[in-house]
Design a protein around this motif. Structure first.
Motif, PDB file in Angstrom:
ATOM      1  N   GLU A 118      32.699  14.088  60.617  1.00 23.91           N
ATOM      2  CA  GLU A 118      31.663  13.253  60.018  1.00 23.91           C
ATOM      3  C   GLU A 118      30.784  12.642  61.116  1.00 23.91           C
ATOM      4  OE1 GLU A 118      33.508  11.675  55.908  1.00 23.91           O
ATOM      5  OE2 GLU A 118      34.419  10.734  57.684  1.00 23.91           O
ATOM      6  N   ASN A 119      29.614  12.135  60.686  1.00 20.94           N
ATOM      7  CA  ASN A 119      28.661  11.494  61.609  1.00 20.94           C
ATOM      8  C   ASN A 119      28.335  12.395  62.798  1.00 20.94           C
ATOM      9  OD1 ASN A 119      28.876   9.058  60.025  1.00 20.94           O
ATOM     10  ND2 ASN A 119      30.771   8.596  61.134  1.00 20.94           N
ATOM     11  N   VAL A 120      28.093  13.660  62.516  1.00 22.02           N
ATOM     12  CA  VAL A 120      27.962  14.636  63.602  1.00 22.02           C
ATOM     13  C   VAL A 120      26.693  14.447  64.433  1.00 22.02           C
ATOM     14  CG1 VAL A 120      29.370  16.343  62.400  1.00 22.02           C
ATOM     15  CG2 VAL A 120      26.884  16.347  62.077  1.00 22.02           C
ATOM     16  N   ASP A 121      25.711  13.727  63.917  1.00 17.10           N
ATOM     17  CA  ASP A 121      24.465  13.520  64.671  1.00 17.10           C
ATOM     18  C   ASP A 121      24.487  12.248  65.513  1.00 17.10           C
ATOM     19  OD1 ASP A 121      23.064  15.842  63.785  1.00 17.10           O
ATOM     20  OD2 ASP A 121      22.738  14.852  61.852  1.00 17.10           O
ATOM     21  N   THR A 122      25.462  11.407  65.294  1.00 13.29           N
ATOM     22  CA  THR A 122      25.496  10.128  66.011  1.00 13.29           C
ATOM     23  C   THR A 122      26.793   9.944  66.789  1.00 13.29           C
ATOM     24  OG1 THR A 122      26.254   9.065  63.962  1.00 13.29           O
ATOM     25  CG2 THR A 122      23.886   8.987  64.444  1.00 13.29           C
ATOM     26  N   ALA A 123      27.887   9.749  66.078  1.00 10.90           N
ATOM     27  CA  ALA A 123      29.193   9.546  66.717  1.00 10.90           C
ATOM     28  C   ALA A 123      30.232  10.381  65.978  1.00 10.90           C
ATOM     29  CB  ALA A 123      29.574   8.071  66.693  1.00 10.90           C
ATOM     30  N   PRO A 124      30.346  11.678  66.290  1.00 16.71           N
ATOM     31  CA  PRO A 124      31.255  12.561  65.555  1.00 16.71           C
ATOM     32  C   PRO A 124      32.686  12.039  65.522  1.00 16.71           C
ATOM     33  CG  PRO A 124      29.823  13.837  66.995  1.00 16.71           C
ATOM     34  CD  PRO A 124      29.605  12.393  67.351  1.00 16.71           C
ATOM     35  N   ALA A 125      33.251  12.028  64.309  1.00 14.01           N
ATOM     36  CA  ALA A 125      34.635  11.583  64.129  1.00 14.01           C
ATOM     37  C   ALA A 125      35.296  12.506  63.114  1.00 14.01           C
ATOM     38  CB  ALA A 125      34.674  10.137  63.643  1.00 14.01           C
ATOM     39  N   GLN A 126      36.514  12.920  63.388  1.00 14.72           N
ATOM     40  CA  GLN A 126      37.235  13.851  62.514  1.00 14.72           C
ATOM     41  C   GLN A 126      38.017  13.050  61.479  1.00 14.72           C
ATOM     42  OE1 GLN A 126      39.731  16.573  64.664  1.00 14.72           O
ATOM     43  NE2 GLN A 126      39.530  18.192  63.141  1.00 14.72           N
ATOM     44  N   THR A 127      37.286  12.529  60.509  1.00 17.65           N
ATOM     45  CA  THR A 127      37.872  11.610  59.538  1.00 17.65           C
ATOM     46  C   THR A 127      37.727  12.079  58.088  1.00 17.65           C
ATOM     47  OG1 THR A 127      35.796  10.362  59.657  1.00 17.65           O
ATOM     48  CG2 THR A 127      37.629   9.565  60.998  1.00 17.65           C
ATOM     49  N   GLY A 128      37.050  13.192  57.859  1.00 15.61           N
ATOM     50  CA  GLY A 128      36.860  13.705  56.505  1.00 15.61           C
ATOM     51  C   GLY A 128      37.613  15.005  56.296  1.00 15.61           C
ATOM     52  N   TYR A 129      37.130  15.795  55.340  1.00 18.71           N
ATOM     53  CA  TYR A 129      37.722  17.092  55.037  1.00 18.71           C
ATOM     54  C   TYR A 129      36.613  18.102  54.773  1.00 18.71           C
ATOM     55  CZ  TYR A 129      42.039  14.480  54.477  1.00 18.71           C
ATOM     56  OH  TYR A 129      43.120  13.662  54.708  1.00 18.71           O
ATOM     57  N   SER A 130      36.855  19.346  55.144  1.00 15.93           N
ATOM     58  CA  SER A 130      35.906  20.429  54.886  1.00 15.93           C
ATOM     59  C   SER A 130      36.437  21.287  53.747  1.00 15.93           C
ATOM     60  CB  SER A 130      35.705  21.279  56.142  1.00 15.93           C
ATOM     61  OG  SER A 130      35.206  20.497  57.212  1.00 15.93           O
ATOM     62  N   ALA A 131      35.640  21.423  52.690  1.00 19.31           N
ATOM     63  CA  ALA A 131      36.058  22.168  51.505  1.00 19.31           C
ATOM     64  C   ALA A 131      35.670  23.640  51.628  1.00 19.31           C
ATOM     65  CB  ALA A 131      35.424  21.565  50.260  1.00 19.31           C
ATOM     66  N   VAL A 132      36.602  24.515  51.233  1.00 22.93           N
ATOM     67  CA  VAL A 132      36.362  25.958  51.231  1.00 22.93           C
ATOM     68  C   VAL A 132      36.691  26.490  49.850  1.00 22.93           C
ATOM     69  CG1 VAL A 132      37.048  28.193  52.175  1.00 22.93           C
ATOM     70  CG2 VAL A 132      36.834  26.210  53.690  1.00 22.93           C
ATOM     71  N   ARG A 133      35.741  27.225  49.255  1.00 21.87           N
ATOM     72  CA  ARG A 133      35.930  27.781  47.913  1.00 21.87           C
ATOM     73  C   ARG A 133      35.341  29.179  47.847  1.00 21.87           C
ATOM     74  NH1 ARG A 133      33.927  22.463  46.614  1.00 21.87           N
ATOM     75  NH2 ARG A 133      35.523  21.173  45.617  1.00 21.87           N
ATOM     76  N   ASP A 134      35.753  29.921  46.842  1.00 25.73           N
ATOM     77  CA  ASP A 134      35.078  31.163  46.486  1.00 25.73           C
ATOM     78  C   ASP A 134      33.890  30.775  45.627  1.00 25.73           C
ATOM     79  OD1 ASP A 134      34.174  33.582  45.636  1.00 25.73           O
ATOM     80  OD2 ASP A 134      36.053  34.231  44.699  1.00 25.73           O
ATOM     81  N   THR A 135      32.732  30.677  46.268  1.00 22.95           N
ATOM     82  CA  THR A 135      31.540  30.186  45.580  1.00 22.95           C
ATOM     83  C   THR A 135      30.642  31.301  45.067  1.00 22.95           C
ATOM     84  OG1 THR A 135      30.271  30.099  47.658  1.00 22.95           O
ATOM     85  CG2 THR A 135      31.536  28.135  47.048  1.00 22.95           C
ATOM     86  N   SER A 136      31.060  32.568  45.244  1.00 26.90           N
ATOM     87  CA  SER A 136      30.169  33.687  44.946  1.00 26.90           C
ATOM     88  C   SER A 136      30.309  34.230  43.531  1.00 26.90           C
ATOM     89  CB  SER A 136      30.419  34.821  45.951  1.00 26.90           C
ATOM     90  OG  SER A 136      31.756  35.273  45.862  1.00 26.90           O
ATOM     91  N   GLY A 137      31.144  33.623  42.698  1.00 31.57           N
ATOM     92  CA  GLY A 137      31.304  34.122  41.334  1.00 31.57           C
ATOM     93  C   GLY A 137      32.714  33.893  40.848  1.00 31.57           C
ATOM     94  N   PRO A 138      33.267  34.822  40.053  1.00 30.77           N
ATOM     95  CA  PRO A 138      34.650  34.674  39.593  1.00 30.77           C
ATOM     96  C   PRO A 138      35.593  34.556  40.787  1.00 30.77           C
ATOM     97  CG  PRO A 138      33.541  36.440  38.414  1.00 30.77           C
ATOM     98  CD  PRO A 138      32.622  36.025  39.523  1.00 30.77           C
ATOM     99  N   VAL A 139      36.649  33.787  40.630  1.00 34.32           N
ATOM    100  CA  VAL A 139      37.570  33.554  41.736  1.00 34.32           C
ATOM    101  C   VAL A 139      38.365  34.827  42.021  1.00 34.32           C
ATOM    102  CG1 VAL A 139      39.550  32.210  42.528  1.00 34.32           C
ATOM    103  CG2 VAL A 139      37.732  31.114  41.210  1.00 34.32           C
ATOM    104  N   ASN A 140      38.009  35.530  43.099  1.00 33.13           N
ATOM    105  CA  ASN A 140      38.714  36.754  43.484  1.00 33.13           C
ATOM    106  C   ASN A 140      38.813  36.914  45.000  1.00 33.13           C
ATOM    107  OD1 ASN A 140      36.087  37.368  44.157  1.00 33.13           O
ATOM    108  ND2 ASN A 140      35.825  38.987  42.623  1.00 33.13           N
ATOM    109  N   GLU A 141      38.638  35.821  45.749  1.00 36.20           N
ATOM    110  CA  GLU A 141      38.699  35.887  47.204  1.00 36.20           C
ATOM    111  C   GLU A 141      39.718  34.885  47.750  1.00 36.20           C
ATOM    112  OE1 GLU A 141      34.952  35.698  49.225  1.00 36.20           O
ATOM    113  OE2 GLU A 141      33.884  36.616  47.550  1.00 36.20           O
ATOM    114  N   ARG A 142      40.245  35.197  48.930  1.00 34.94           N
ATOM    115  CA  ARG A 142      41.137  34.279  49.631  1.00 34.94           C
ATOM    116  C   ARG A 142      40.308  33.257  50.407  1.00 34.94           C
ATOM    117  NH1 ARG A 142      43.196  39.668  50.596  1.00 34.94           N
ATOM    118  NH2 ARG A 142      45.174  39.969  49.499  1.00 34.94           N
ATOM    119  N   GLY A 143      40.873  32.075  50.602  1.00 33.27           N
ATOM    120  CA  GLY A 143      40.134  31.042  51.312  1.00 33.27           C
ATOM    121  C   GLY A 143      39.888  31.398  52.763  1.00 33.27           C
TER     122      GLY A 143
END
Length: 211
Positions: free
Chosen positions: A97-122
């Motif tokens: 988070e705050n990557v433009d000012t004071a980066p801190a590893q305090t959040g979470y990054s979400a990964v999904r199959d965003t391309s349609g029906p769920v048929n891919e691995r994360g």
């Protein structure tokens, strides 16, 4: 003496080609600047772009992939690659988070199959070629996988030697329709999983087991 020099030169070229220096890469929503991945100001727009660019390395030169934290419904597309060029040592460091000012590893990054029906691995990293020496040492820190068939999958076939697998999962949540984490090394050697503060909800689609 000339033959010896030529042999040494050839060996040095082969070593350099197989085990390139590792890099530190940056990914953020929508990308930034030149999208070279060199820093937050020029970050890639997708994790897939980084994975496609990763070179073979070893334990002395681990790749680092820094990923901006997700906000709201924003997420990154699921990632896959058949990695058949050598060993792979890589740390995926999410939640920045705050990557433009004071980066801190305090959040979470979400990964999904965003391309349609769920048929891919994360996150899917596999080797399919018959060459040996395909170790995969992977760390996943501060990610949330959902709307995927499997959360994380590392795969080496039976015909490989010197291809151990080790996965470290830290502060990561997985919600998947089949398996949460799959580590496969069909040559019969051991695979290793280290997990800290990990939550896995697998089989949510009525298929598969408990990760």
């Amino acid at each position: 003496r000339q033959i010896t020099k030529a042999f040494l030169a050839m060996a040095w070229v082969c070593l350099y080609t197989t085990y390139a220096w590792a890099g530190t890469y940056y990914v953020r929503q929508g990308g930034a600047g030149t999208q070279s991945g060199a820093d937050w100001a020029n970050a890639y727009a997708s994790i897939q772009t980084v994975v496609n660019a990763l070179t073979a390395n070893d334990s002395s030169s681990t790749h680092i992939v820094n990923v901006q934290a997700s906000t709201g419904v924003q997420s990154y597309q699921a990632v896959t690659r058949s990695f058949d060029v050598g060993h792979l040592y890589v740390n995926f460091e999410g939640g920045w988070e705050n990557v433009d000012t004071a980066p801190a590893q305090t959040g979470y990054s979400a990964v999904r199959d965003t391309s349609g029906p769920v048929n891919e691995r994360g996150l899917n990293l596999e080797s399919l070629a018959t060459s040996h020496n395909r170790q995969k040492f992977v760390k996943v820190n501060r990610f949330q996988f959902s709307d995927v068939t499997e959360g994380i999958r590392l795969y080496n076939p039976a015909n490989l030697q010197g291809a151990e697998i080790q996965l470290t999962v830290v502060a990561t949540a997985i919600t998947s329709t089949t398996n949460g984490i799959t580590l496969v090394y069909l040559a019969g050697a051991q695979t290793y999983l280290f997990a800290t503060n990990a939550i896995i909800r697998a089989g949510t689609g009525g298929v598969g087991g408990d990760g």
